[in-house]
Design an enzyme around this catalytic site. Structure first.
Site, PDB file in Angstrom:
ATOM      1  N   ALA A  65      22.530  94.352  44.354  1.00 53.11           N
ATOM      2  CA  ALA A  65      21.315  95.140  44.113  1.00 53.11           C
ATOM      3  C   ALA A  65      21.645  96.631  44.101  1.00 53.11           C
ATOM      4  O   ALA A  65      22.595  97.069  44.745  1.00 53.11           O
ATOM      5  CB  ALA A  65      20.306  94.851  45.209  1.00 53.11           C
ATOM      6  N   GLY A 104      23.662  90.602  45.620  1.00 54.52           N
ATOM      7  CA  GLY A 104      22.900  90.070  44.496  1.00 54.52           C
ATOM      8  C   GLY A 104      23.788  89.599  43.355  1.00 54.52           C
ATOM      9  O   GLY A 104      23.407  88.720  42.578  1.00 54.52           O
ATOM     10  N   GLU A 107      24.540  86.182  44.210  1.00 54.60           N
ATOM     11  CA  GLU A 107      23.321  85.371  44.059  1.00 54.60           C
ATOM     12  C   GLU A 107      23.060  85.036  42.588  1.00 54.60           C
ATOM     13  O   GLU A 107      22.648  83.930  42.246  1.00 54.60           O
ATOM     14  CB  GLU A 107      22.132  86.108  44.682  1.00 54.60           C
ATOM     15  CG  GLU A 107      22.281  86.233  46.188  1.00 54.60           C
ATOM     16  CD  GLU A 107      21.117  86.953  46.826  1.00 54.60           C
ATOM     17  OE1 GLU A 107      21.016  88.178  46.623  1.00 54.60           O
ATOM     18  OE2 GLU A 107      20.306  86.308  47.504  1.00 54.60           O
ATOM     19  N   GLU A 127      25.059  92.047  52.773  1.00 55.11           N
ATOM     20  CA  GLU A 127      23.752  92.687  52.993  1.00 55.11           C
ATOM     21  C   GLU A 127      23.487  93.100  54.442  1.00 55.11           C
ATOM     22  O   GLU A 127      22.859  94.118  54.692  1.00 55.11           O
ATOM     23  CB  GLU A 127      22.617  91.763  52.532  1.00 55.11           C
ATOM     24  CG  GLU A 127      22.487  91.632  51.023  1.00 55.11           C
ATOM     25  CD  GLU A 127      23.294  90.486  50.438  1.00 55.11           C
ATOM     26  OE1 GLU A 127      24.263  90.039  51.096  1.00 55.11           O
ATOM     27  OE2 GLU A 127      22.989  90.041  49.325  1.00 55.11           O
TER      28      GLU A 127
HETATM   29  N1  COA Z   1      23.951 100.228  44.626  1.00 54.22           N
HETATM   30  C1  COA Z   1      23.982 101.515  44.217  1.00 54.22           C
HETATM   31  N2  COA Z   1      25.107 102.257  44.210  1.00 54.22           N
HETATM   32  C2  COA Z   1      26.242 101.669  44.618  1.00 54.22           C
HETATM   33  C3  COA Z   1      26.282 100.341  45.058  1.00 54.22           C
HETATM   34  C4  COA Z   1      25.069  99.603  45.046  1.00 54.22           C
HETATM   35  N3  COA Z   1      25.026  98.333  45.420  1.00 54.22           N
HETATM   36  N4  COA Z   1      27.549 100.047  45.411  1.00 54.22           N
HETATM   37  C5  COA Z   1      28.270 101.144  45.182  1.00 54.22           C
HETATM   38  N5  COA Z   1      27.490 102.131  44.702  1.00 54.22           N
HETATM   39  C6  COA Z   1      27.902 103.467  44.277  1.00 54.22           C
HETATM   40  C7  COA Z   1      28.509 104.294  45.399  1.00 54.22           C
HETATM   41  O1  COA Z   1      27.506 104.978  46.094  1.00 54.22           O
HETATM   42  C8  COA Z   1      29.415 105.214  44.624  1.00 54.22           C
HETATM   43  O2  COA Z   1      28.599 106.191  44.059  1.00 54.22           O
HETATM   44  P1  COA Z   1      29.089 107.715  43.950  1.00 54.22           P
HETATM   45  O3  COA Z   1      30.334 107.669  43.120  1.00 54.22           O
HETATM   46  O4  COA Z   1      27.953 108.416  43.355  1.00 54.22           O
HETATM   47  O5  COA Z   1      29.367 108.144  45.358  1.00 54.22           O
HETATM   48  C9  COA Z   1      29.934 104.350  43.505  1.00 54.22           C
HETATM   49  O6  COA Z   1      28.966 103.297  43.363  1.00 54.22           O
HETATM   50  C10 COA Z   1      31.289 103.715  43.757  1.00 54.22           C
HETATM   51  O7  COA Z   1      31.236 103.041  45.015  1.00 54.22           O
HETATM   52  P2  COA Z   1      32.395 103.175  46.085  1.00 54.22           P
HETATM   53  O8  COA Z   1      31.941 102.496  47.315  1.00 54.22           O
HETATM   54  O9  COA Z   1      32.812 104.585  46.190  1.00 54.22           O
HETATM   55  O10 COA Z   1      33.553 102.338  45.358  1.00 54.22           O
HETATM   56  P3  COA Z   1      34.640 101.396  46.001  1.00 54.22           P
HETATM   57  O11 COA Z   1      35.473 100.928  44.900  1.00 54.22           O
HETATM   58  O12 COA Z   1      35.263 102.057  47.175  1.00 54.22           O
HETATM   59  O13 COA Z   1      33.838 100.137  46.592  1.00 54.22           O
HETATM   60  C11 COA Z   1      32.241  98.331  46.586  1.00 54.22           C
HETATM   61  C12 COA Z   1      33.132  99.278  45.750  1.00 54.22           C
HETATM   62  C13 COA Z   1      31.396  97.542  45.640  1.00 54.22           C
HETATM   63  C14 COA Z   1      33.125  97.392  47.425  1.00 54.22           C
HETATM   64  C15 COA Z   1      31.365  99.172  47.531  1.00 54.22           C
HETATM   65  O14 COA Z   1      30.724 100.186  46.789  1.00 54.22           O
HETATM   66  C16 COA Z   1      30.297  98.408  48.258  1.00 54.22           C
HETATM   67  O15 COA Z   1      30.562  97.797  49.256  1.00 54.22           O
HETATM   68  N6  COA Z   1      29.039  98.474  47.741  1.00 54.22           N
HETATM   69  C17 COA Z   1      27.905  97.886  48.375  1.00 54.22           C
HETATM   70  C18 COA Z   1      27.859  96.400  48.215  1.00 54.22           C
HETATM   71  C19 COA Z   1      26.629  95.839  48.896  1.00 54.22           C
HETATM   72  O16 COA Z   1      26.397  96.020  50.054  1.00 54.22           O
HETATM   73  N7  COA Z   1      25.823  95.116  48.122  1.00 54.22           N
HETATM   74  C20 COA Z   1      24.622  94.541  48.595  1.00 54.22           C
HETATM   75  C21 COA Z   1      23.484  95.410  48.265  1.00 54.22           C
HETATM   76  S1  COA Z   1      21.999  94.761  48.967  1.00 54.22           S
END
Ligand code: COA
Length: 681
Positions: A65, A104, A107, A127
């Site tokens: 999400a 998501g 999912e 999450e």
């Molecule tokens: N929604 C919105 N923005 C997101 C996002 C999400 N689910 N996941 C990552 N981003 C954004 C970050 O804020 C970052 O933005 P920025 O460049 O403006 O700072 C960009 O995407 C890159 O993310 P970053 O975490 O820096 O990259 P990474 O390669 O180190 O890690 C992930 C990638 C996907 C492992 C990590 O971003 C993450 O854990 N995201 C969340 C996943 C999550 O919890 N999902 C469930 C949501 S309910």
């Protein structure tokens, strides 16, 4: 067929292909959901399409999400509806996964009828780390395939599983080795040829096959969440949902999941955790600019005390070869014993010449400015011309050290925070002349070491230790006024810290703390405390955990330490001598005063530009010392109650110890301008 926007679709050789393309992480924001809806509708209608594959562009499949959307009212179509639409598709749907498939994203893949993945794919439901639980069938579909145990491990642990683990659990059907799109096309064509048809996850029951196992896993998960802080919502609600998966019809389970998810999104703890997610990303971003980082293939650590050993261990754990240098043979031997497991990439030596081939030299020697000056003079000559010279010191001004070498461009502070440097945080402290490439390199190295990094200015104590000192000082005033260390520690554990301030002090060592305080005293007003228990303990050589006694008594089997009546008697005696009539403090009051002190100190650090922004202060407390992330951090909490209220509370405390409780100038200014700390982020 939609071909602009973040979702593309086409049909080739009878197979419909949907590609999600929403950089940087394919978050499932509104336009992605809308794109998926219309692509699916088109492909369902299209007679030339016999099966559908869902692919994603970019380095990862989907981070789930769009977290930013949770700050606004939700907008249709919602993710649960999309997942159900995929599942109800009359043509077989294959999710072709790569990179990370999270939240998501997973999912969505569970809504599909089949899943194939590249070998390095990671699937997970993270999450809970945002104070949420799955929202789009994760708690209902996943246990139907893998059972309650593995599903709850993914949901409560939040850690992704590898493709191999996912295959073994039945979560994916095949690991592919060739080009993913081609393999997906072939997989789908095969399904069509075999007339395999859709295989709905909601109708699967492998995970329910052994009811007893299911209930045992649920029982264990309940025990697990009962050990968490009682205020934490999401993990408890997620267990409830996985329980419902087996008890309720699928549609009712989905409805329950959605309604509990809505409660989570609206909760203050999820708002705080979402704030923390972005605060951490903002803090760890290296400074802007296009400088290329330097190469880091080999590390040298000078000093094999506990901090040095921990740093060496962290670097070795990240796969970096380390030379650990220590001139005291006994210390070197005990470090060797502790690092035995990681020996393959470790070189131990007593000779400073060992730094020669290293790209980063990290000084972890004791905090003595003269010794460090001498050391950096020598390092400047011995280390390679491109080597970075870093110091783990938490007290000395990098600029002052820089004057002791002609390598000021290569010199930088790299402070491993926490008791003995074992927190999740490092502070990066560039001096006035530090090469920006050096700063950038260390941000990158911190990431590689799995640490959260913040940039700090050169002020004494930097951000983290200054905050900790303010916390301890507030605790000391409470002690003086009548609250005993075990009460204060229990109150702060109740607040959510893993250990209280006196426990942390015992773990760090009272002697180390005293040395730090005395180095700082010229910069702070004279200590207004009437009693000094630390000195009384040190007079007895009760230095904390290492010496077996400090504020607590330590035996081998009591890792937390047990209350010590002799310490309580010492405190009583000191209060009596100072004519203090002890008062009692409820937990909430202890918590309020400690946090108030942190708010005030955080404001001072921002005003003096030691901290770059208030949210960095929050990161420092959360990742350095275990401040409960679900409360957002002291600066975030200051905004929740309002800066004007913080000012009022500080004013009430000021008379008790003006040097300590007087409000920081920044708090006065923000209150006057009716602004919040968040405005400075
Ligand atoms: N929604 C919105 N923005 C997101 C996002 C999400 N689910 N996941 C990552 N981003 C954004 C970050 O804020 C970052 O933005 P920025 O460049 O403006 O700072 C960009 O995407 C890159 O993310 P970053 O975490 O820096 O990259 P990474 O390669 O180190 O890690 C992930 C990638 C996907 C492992 C990590 O971003 C993450 O854990 N995201 C969340 C996943 C999550 O919890 N999902 C469930 C949501 S309910």
């Amino acid at each position: 067929m939609p071909n602009d926007g973040p979702v593309r679709a086409d049909v080739s050789n009878g197979i419909g292909r949907i590609v999600i393309d929403n950089p940087p992480v394919n978050a499932l924001s509104h336009d992605v959901r809308a794109g998926l809806l219309s692509a699916l509708a088109e492909l369902e209608k299209d007679r030339s399409c016999a099966a559908v594959v869902i692919l994603a562009a970019g380095r990862l499949w989907s981070a789930g999400a769009d977290i930013r959307e949770f700050e606004r009212p939700t907008q249709d179509p919602l993710l649960p509806g999309i997942c159900t639409m995929i599942e109800d598709c009359p043509k077989p749907v294959v999710a072709a996964l790569h990179g990370s498939v999270l939240g998501g994203g997973l999912e969505l893949a569970l809504g599909a009828h089949y899943r194939i993945a590249l070998a390095d794919t990671l699937t997970g439901l993270p999450e809970v780390s945002l104070g949420l639980q799955p929202e789009a069938g994760g708690t209902q579909r996943l246990p139907r395939i893998v059972g309650a145990g593995p599903a709850l491990e993914m949901i409560l642990g939040g850690k992704p599983v590898t493709a191999q683990q996912a295959l073994a659990a039945g979560l994916i059907d095949k690991i592919v080795t060739r080009e993913l799109a081609t393999e997906a096309q072939e997989f789908a064509q095969n399904l069509v040829e075999q007339r395999a048809g859709p295989r709905k996850t909601c109708a699967r029951a492998e995970g329910f096959r052994n009811p007893e196992e299911y209930w045992t896993a649920l029982g264990q998960a309940k025990d697990r969440v009962n050990r968490l802080h009682p205020d934490l919502m999401a993990p408890r609600l997620a267990v409830q949902c996985v329980e419902a998966a087996q008890m309720l019809p699928f549609a009712q389970g989905l409805a329950l999941e959605r309604s509990l998810f809505d409660d989570c999104v609206a909760s203050p703890q999820s708002a705080a955790l979402r704030y923390g997610f972005f605060a951490e990303r903002k803090a760890t971003k290296p400074p802007s600019g296009t400088v290329e980082p330097r190469v880091v293939d080999q590390i040298a650590v000078v000093g094999a005390g506990r901090a040095g050993t921990h740093i060496a261990q962290t670097c070795l754990g990240a796969g970096l070869p380390v030379t650990l240098i220590e001139r005291n043979a006994g210390t070197l031997r005990s470090a060797e014993k502790r690092l035995n497991r990681l020996k393959a990439k470790l070189t131990l030596t007593g000779n400073l010449g060992g730094v020669r081939s290293s790209d980063v030299v990290i000084d972890a020697t004791a905090d003595d400015f003269d010794l460090k000056s001498e050391l950096f003079g020598k390092l400047g000559e011995l280390a390679g011309p491109e080597a970075i010279l870093a110091t783990n010191s938490s007290d000395f001004d990098v600029n002052a050290l820089a004057q002791k070498t002609d390598r000021a461009r290569d010199l930088i502070g790299f402070h491993f925070v926490g008791v003995q440097g074992q927190g999740q945080l490092v502070e990066i402290i560039p001096g006035a002349e530090t090469d920006p490439a050096v700063t950038r390199t260390l941000f990158q190295l911190a990431g590689k070491l799995g640490k959260t990094a913040i940039r700090s200015g050169t002020g004494a104590g930097f951000v983290a230790n200054a905050m900790m000192l303010a916390f301890r000082e507030a605790a000391d005033y409470l002690l003086e006024a009548g609250a005993n260390p075990p009460e204060i520690d229990a109150a702060m554990r109740g607040f959510g810290f893993p250990s209280g301030p006196f426990q942390m002090l015992d773990a760090e060592g009272l002697d180390i703390d005293l040395a730090r305080r005395s180095r700082r005293s010229p910069e702070r007003e004279a200590d207004a405390r009437k009693i000094d228990i630390n000195t009384r303990l040190l007079e007895r050589d009760w230095r904390g955990r290492d010496s077996g006694r400090g504020f607590y008594r330590y035996t081998d089997d009591a890792s937390r330490g047990v209350e010590d009546p002799e310490v309580a008697a010492l405190i009583d005696e000191a209060r009596e001598e100072a004519g203090i009539v002890p008062k009692t403090f409820p937990d909430e009051e202890i918590q309020r005063q400690c946090v108030l002190a942190m708010m005030n100190e955080g404001a001072r650090l921002v005003a003096e530009r030691v901290a770059q922004r208030p949210s960095d202060v929050d990161c420092a407390m959360i990742h350095g010392f275990g401040y409960p992330a679900w409360r957002g951090g002291p600066m975030y909490q200051a905004d929740r109650i309002g800066v004007a209220e913080v000012l009022l509370q500080l004013d009430e405390m000021t008379d008790l110890a003006p040097g300590f409780w007087s409000p920081s100038a920044l708090i006065l200014r923000l209150a006057e301008e009716n602004r919040a700390f968040a405005d400075l982020n």
